[in-house]
Scaffold this active site. Structure first.
Site, mmCIF file in Angstrom:
data_model
loop_
_atom_site.group_PDB
_atom_site.id
_atom_site.type_symbol
_atom_site.label_atom_id
_atom_site.label_comp_id
_atom_site.label_asym_id
_atom_site.label_seq_id
_atom_site.Cartn_x
_atom_site.Cartn_y
_atom_site.Cartn_z
ATOM 1 N N LYS A 156 -2.257 -31.218 -42.369
ATOM 2 C CA LYS A 156 -3.296 -32.140 -41.920
ATOM 3 C C LYS A 156 -3.528 -33.176 -43.009
ATOM 4 O O LYS A 156 -3.852 -32.843 -44.153
ATOM 5 C CB LYS A 156 -4.586 -31.374 -41.628
ATOM 6 C CG LYS A 156 -5.738 -32.287 -41.242
ATOM 7 C CD LYS A 156 -6.943 -31.507 -40.757
ATOM 8 C CE LYS A 156 -8.086 -32.454 -40.446
ATOM 9 N NZ LYS A 156 -9.262 -31.738 -39.945
ATOM 10 N N ARG A 159 -15.121 -38.283 -35.701
ATOM 11 C CA ARG A 159 -16.323 -38.034 -36.513
ATOM 12 C C ARG A 159 -17.550 -38.606 -35.815
ATOM 13 O O ARG A 159 -18.643 -38.052 -35.915
ATOM 14 C CB ARG A 159 -16.135 -38.594 -37.922
ATOM 15 C CG ARG A 159 -15.070 -37.808 -38.686
ATOM 16 C CD ARG A 159 -14.780 -38.347 -40.082
ATOM 17 N NE ARG A 159 -13.581 -37.704 -40.636
ATOM 18 C CZ ARG A 159 -12.921 -38.133 -41.697
ATOM 19 N NH1 ARG A 159 -13.343 -39.208 -42.342
ATOM 20 N NH2 ARG A 159 -11.856 -37.490 -42.121
ATOM 21 N N LYS A 173 -11.916 -37.024 -47.796
ATOM 22 C CA LYS A 173 -11.445 -35.640 -47.737
ATOM 23 C C LYS A 173 -10.131 -35.437 -48.503
ATOM 24 O O LYS A 173 -9.404 -34.485 -48.264
ATOM 25 C CB LYS A 173 -11.306 -35.220 -46.270
ATOM 26 C CG LYS A 173 -12.630 -35.303 -45.484
ATOM 27 C CD LYS A 173 -12.566 -34.609 -44.124
ATOM 28 C CE LYS A 173 -13.932 -34.629 -43.425
ATOM 29 N NZ LYS A 173 -13.951 -33.882 -42.153
ATOM 30 N N LYS A 208 -0.894 -33.058 -38.042
ATOM 31 C CA LYS A 208 -2.010 -33.915 -37.617
ATOM 32 C C LYS A 208 -2.235 -35.028 -38.620
ATOM 33 O O LYS A 208 -2.280 -34.736 -39.818
ATOM 34 C CB LYS A 208 -3.260 -33.040 -37.508
ATOM 35 C CG LYS A 208 -4.509 -33.768 -37.120
ATOM 36 C CD LYS A 208 -5.672 -32.813 -37.111
ATOM 37 C CE LYS A 208 -6.929 -33.602 -36.818
ATOM 38 N NZ LYS A 208 -8.110 -32.856 -37.067
ATOM 39 N N SER A 248 -8.073 -38.766 -32.385
ATOM 40 C CA SER A 248 -9.013 -39.697 -31.765
ATOM 41 C C SER A 248 -8.630 -41.164 -31.987
ATOM 42 O O SER A 248 -8.730 -41.980 -31.083
ATOM 43 C CB SER A 248 -10.413 -39.429 -32.312
ATOM 44 O OG SER A 248 -10.431 -39.519 -33.725
ATOM 45 N N TYR A 266 -6.418 -36.025 -25.898
ATOM 46 C CA TYR A 266 -7.561 -36.389 -25.052
ATOM 47 C C TYR A 266 -7.100 -36.920 -23.697
ATOM 48 O O TYR A 266 -7.895 -37.063 -22.786
ATOM 49 C CB TYR A 266 -8.441 -37.414 -25.781
ATOM 50 C CG TYR A 266 -8.932 -36.878 -27.112
ATOM 51 C CD1 TYR A 266 -9.981 -35.968 -27.151
ATOM 52 C CD2 TYR A 266 -8.318 -37.232 -28.316
ATOM 53 C CE1 TYR A 266 -10.417 -35.430 -28.355
ATOM 54 C CE2 TYR A 266 -8.736 -36.707 -29.525
ATOM 55 C CZ TYR A 266 -9.785 -35.805 -29.533
ATOM 56 O OH TYR A 266 -10.196 -35.276 -30.726
HETATM 57 C C1 PBG Z 1 -12.523 -31.610 -38.928
HETATM 58 C C2 PBG Z 1 -11.661 -32.098 -37.826
HETATM 59 C C3 PBG Z 1 -11.284 -33.432 -37.675
HETATM 60 C C4 PBG Z 1 -10.532 -33.493 -36.518
HETATM 61 C C5 PBG Z 1 -10.441 -32.214 -35.977
HETATM 62 N N1 PBG Z 1 -11.142 -31.350 -36.810
HETATM 63 C C6 PBG Z 1 -11.636 -34.632 -38.462
HETATM 64 C C7 PBG Z 1 -11.641 -34.602 -39.916
HETATM 65 O O1 PBG Z 1 -10.878 -33.890 -40.567
HETATM 66 O O2 PBG Z 1 -12.449 -35.342 -40.458
HETATM 67 C C8 PBG Z 1 -9.946 -34.779 -36.017
HETATM 68 C C9 PBG Z 1 -9.577 -34.866 -34.602
HETATM 69 C C10 PBG Z 1 -9.423 -36.242 -34.094
HETATM 70 O O3 PBG Z 1 -9.517 -37.238 -34.833
HETATM 71 O O4 PBG Z 1 -9.206 -36.356 -32.885
HETATM 72 N N2 PBG Z 1 -12.509 -30.295 -39.215
#
Ligand code: PBG
Length: 334
Positions: free
Chosen positions: A203, A213, A226, A257, A283, A322
């Site tokens: 990730k 978010r 992060k 991801k 997203s 989605y």
């Molecule tokens: C956080 C989490 C995130 C997503 C899934 N779980 C965002 C992040 O790490 O800030 C992102 C999913 C998306 O953007 O569709 N635990």
């Protein structure tokens, strides 16, 4: 793969294989089906509520009763898995993130409601502290640092509460070290040996998570970024180390991801480990496509299907997207 056996023109006319839809179908290398899709949905409190997420056109936050309806819709469409993400009331967010393992938090209530309704769909949950954290991070924050081992202990409590509620797949999205081993050990010890772990192994610290978010209400809380736990987008070999580590600690499935900007990673992971491999079309990827479609700049159905097919081509077994219900409906018509 050697291409030296290729006949020269005109013995080989490659357009022969493209001349009709029947011949094209016959030689098609990859297929996308509804069985490849996991549908992420957002839960909020209240009843009878369906609230649009502004930065994700077409995506809504649903109260638990509406989530049950969505699960039924997903099952009717043949979608195998629904993935739950909570939009937590800001008043319930704390430094200690206690709401994460509350047996009656939104995720656990939605899980039980879907189960009680007898709906034939697998349920996936998210393990990470960000929806509950007043600091917006996936782990506990102390003096500006994200604590690893203390966070892992909390993630274990969170995951056990989800297993207790009846989830089928737990998805740790937090990127702490050692969490897969700790989760696996706890699940075994507490009688949840059949709960699967889909690790968000590779990730990346991506800019493409912005709309998510917003959807879970974490944007306002997050201070800093992060990058001390999510991966540097410049790295590839590191992804393979993360996958190897997570598989060795007991992950059943692994994830890359975001999705489209990281297809090279998907392919390397599949080739190297031959394990069940998933991509999350996140997203921001969804928002980009929808924004262009809303402007009339792209053909929505065409780019949706093309964007999903690329994951199959890259070696993925499935996709968190989605688009799941819309793509499923389209696949039914085809
Ligand atoms: C956080 C989490 C995130 C997503 C899934 N779980 C965002 C992040 O790490 O800030 C992102 C999913 C998306 O953007 O569709 N635990």
């Amino acid at each position: 793969m050697s291409l030296t056996g290729l006949a020269p023109f005109p013995a080989a006319r490659h357009r022969r294989l493209r001349r009709s839809s029947q011949i094209r179908d016959l030689v098609q290398e990859n297929t996308l089906t509804v069985k490849d899709m996991i549908w992420p949905v957002f839960i909020r409190d209240g009843e009878g509520i369906e609230e649009p997420v502004a930065s994700m056109p077409g995506v809504i936050r649903r109260s638990v009763d509406k989530i049950v309806e969505a699960a039924r819709e997903g099952a009717d469409l043949g979608i195998p898995v629904i993935c739950l993400f909570p939009y937590t009331d800001p008043a319930l967010k704390t430094k200690g993130c206690e709401e994460a393992w509350n047996p009656d938090n939104l995720t656990n209530r939605a899980t039980r409601a879907i189960r009680d309704a007898g709906i034939d769909i697998a349920i996936m949950s998210d393990v990470a502290l960000d929806p509950y954290n007043i600091d917006g991070h996936d782990g506990f924050v102390c003096d500006g640092k994200i604590l690893n081992d203390e966070t892992v202990a909390a993630l274990v409590k969170q995951a056990l509460s989800q297993a207790e509620a009846g989830v089928d797949i737990i998805g740790p999205s937090d990127m702490m070290d050692g969490r897969i081993g700790a989760l696996r050990q706890a699940l075994e010890a507490e009688g949840h040996q059949d709960v699967t772990l889909m690790s968000y192994s590779a990730k990346y610290a991506s800019g493409f998570y912005g709309p998510f978010r917003d959807a879970v209400g974490a944007s306002g809380n997050l201070k800093g970024n992060k990058s001390t736990y999510q991966m540097n987008p410049a790295n590839t070999d590191e992804a393979l180390r993360m996958i190897a580590r997570d598989l060795s600690e007991g992950a059943d499935m692994v994830m890359v991801k975001p999705g489209m900007p990281y297809l090279d990673i998907c392919r390397r992971v599949k080739d190297q480990f031959a394990a069940p491999t998933f991509a999350y079309q996140v997203s921001g990827e969804y928002a980009m496509i929808q924004a262009a479609v809303q402007n009339g700049w792209l053909d929505g159905q065409k780019v949706m299907m093309e964007s999903l097919m690329c994951f199959k081509r890259a070696g993925c077994d499935g996709i968190l997207t989605y688009f799941a219900p819309e793509a499923a409906r389209l696949l039914q018509e085809l």
